[in-house]
Enzyme design. Structure first.
Site, PDB file in Angstrom:
ATOM      1  N   ILE A  25      -7.442  -2.503   4.916  1.00 13.76           N
ATOM      2  CA  ILE A  25      -7.375  -2.878   6.333  1.00 13.76           C
ATOM      3  C   ILE A  25      -7.743  -1.684   7.194  1.00 13.76           C
ATOM      4  O   ILE A  25      -7.230  -0.578   7.001  1.00 13.76           O
ATOM      5  CB  ILE A  25      -5.961  -3.360   6.707  1.00 13.76           C
ATOM      6  CG1 ILE A  25      -5.530  -4.529   5.817  1.00 13.76           C
ATOM      7  CG2 ILE A  25      -5.896  -3.777   8.172  1.00 13.76           C
ATOM      8  CD1 ILE A  25      -4.065  -4.906   5.971  1.00 13.76           C
ATOM      9  N   CYS A  26      -8.613  -1.922   8.160  1.00 17.14           N
ATOM     10  CA  CYS A  26      -8.972  -0.876   9.110  1.00 17.14           C
ATOM     11  C   CYS A  26      -8.440  -1.260  10.482  1.00 17.14           C
ATOM     12  O   CYS A  26      -8.939  -2.194  11.121  1.00 17.14           O
ATOM     13  CB  CYS A  26     -10.493  -0.702   9.173  1.00 17.14           C
ATOM     14  SG  CYS A  26     -11.016   0.564  10.352  1.00 17.14           S
ATOM     15  N   VAL A  27      -7.391  -0.579  10.912  1.00 10.29           N
ATOM     16  CA  VAL A  27      -6.831  -0.802  12.238  1.00 10.29           C
ATOM     17  C   VAL A  27      -6.302   0.535  12.729  1.00 10.29           C
ATOM     18  O   VAL A  27      -5.763   1.340  11.951  1.00 10.29           O
ATOM     19  CB  VAL A  27      -5.712  -1.873  12.198  1.00 10.29           C
ATOM     20  CG1 VAL A  27      -4.554  -1.433  11.317  1.00 10.29           C
ATOM     21  CG2 VAL A  27      -5.218  -2.219  13.592  1.00 10.29           C
TER      22      VAL A  27
END
Length: 268
Positions: free
Chosen positions: A93-95
């Site tokens: 996940i890229c956040v």
């Protein structure tokens, strides 16, 4: 029983408190589970938000906490395949919350809520899945169609986490020491009982000392006492009574002799 060797004791204590809170009051659309052997692995089932291509899907993800958590952010991965610009093919996940915007004061509740919001509003500018990011910018309907296909195939409802499992695991961390003391007290009480009972049995026949210093064995009464009619024994004759009885018998004997003499005199 959780060992949690990957995290410092103070972090485990804080996590246990937060996980219990998440279990008792979960965020909307999110159900949390834990690895009983290692609290550094946090699982969550995220329901696809209504009105998005992920609606009616259930996506399982995990957070991996590093040894220096919370100073370093956790790493997030989707275990369920999903078509999303900010989620790579391996589930990473890229956040920003898990990267440059991380703050040690942020809790797991905030992290999980942000991840679910990511399903509502993707950020194609920082895409890990370039195809999904490009499609989202150029043709939303095509992007949504792909996302719905993935959701229908892969995001079927998973087996639910055991109800109360987090509370049991987190409680176990806090009660180990108290349980040990309770067990010790229980063992001591049981030992006292096991010693007392034989002693009471052995001491059942009690020894009663007589006035002369000799002892006689008297069996101890067992069980409840019952009232019974007992006739009182006749009183033993005393010395004065014996003397009175002896004097009366002598008087009677003399009287008999005198009566016999009077009769013989009359005959003459």
């Amino acid at each position: 029983m959780a060992t949690n060797e990957n995290l410092p004791p103070n972090v485990i204590k804080q996590l246990a408190k937060e996980l219990k809170n998440l279990d008792e009051s979960p965020p909307e659309g999110i159900k949390v589970g834990v690895n009983d052997d290692d609290f550094s692995i946090i699982f969550a089932d995220i329901e696809g938000p209504a009105g998005t291509p992920y609606e009616n899907g259930v996506f399982r993800m995990k957070l991996l906490l590093s040894h220096d958590f919370p100073h370093s952010p956790p790493k997030g991965y989707f275990l369920t395949r999903i078509f999303h610009p900010n989620i790579a093919s391996n589930g990473e996940i890229c956040v920003n919350t898990l990267k440059k915007d991380w703050n040690p004061s942020l809790g797991l509740r905030h992290v999980l809520t942000v991840v679910r919001c990511l399903l509502i509003e993707p950020f194609p500018e920082s895409a890990l899945n370039e195809q999904a990011g490009k499609m989202l910018l150029e043709n939303y309907e095509e992007y949504a169609r792909h996302a719905r296909i993935y959701t229908g195939i892969h995001a079927k409802p998973k087996p639910k986490f055991k109800s109360g499992a987090i509370s049991e695991s987190t409680t176990a961390l806090n009660v180990d020491q108290s349980n040990a003391s309770v067990l010790n007290n229980s063992d001591q009480k049981n030992a006292a009982v096991s010693v007392t009972v034989p002693l009471q049995s052995a001491l059942a026949p009690c020894m009663m000392a007589s006035k002369g210093g000799n002892s006689q064995e008297q069996p101890a009464s067992v069980g409840p006492m019952h009232e019974t009619e007992v006739s009182e024994p006749a009183a033993a004759p005393t010395t004065s009574t014996l003397k009175k009885d002896g004097g009366l018998s002598k008087v009677q004997a003399v009287k008999k002799k005198m009566d016999a003499r009077k009769k013989s005199l009359k005959r003459l």
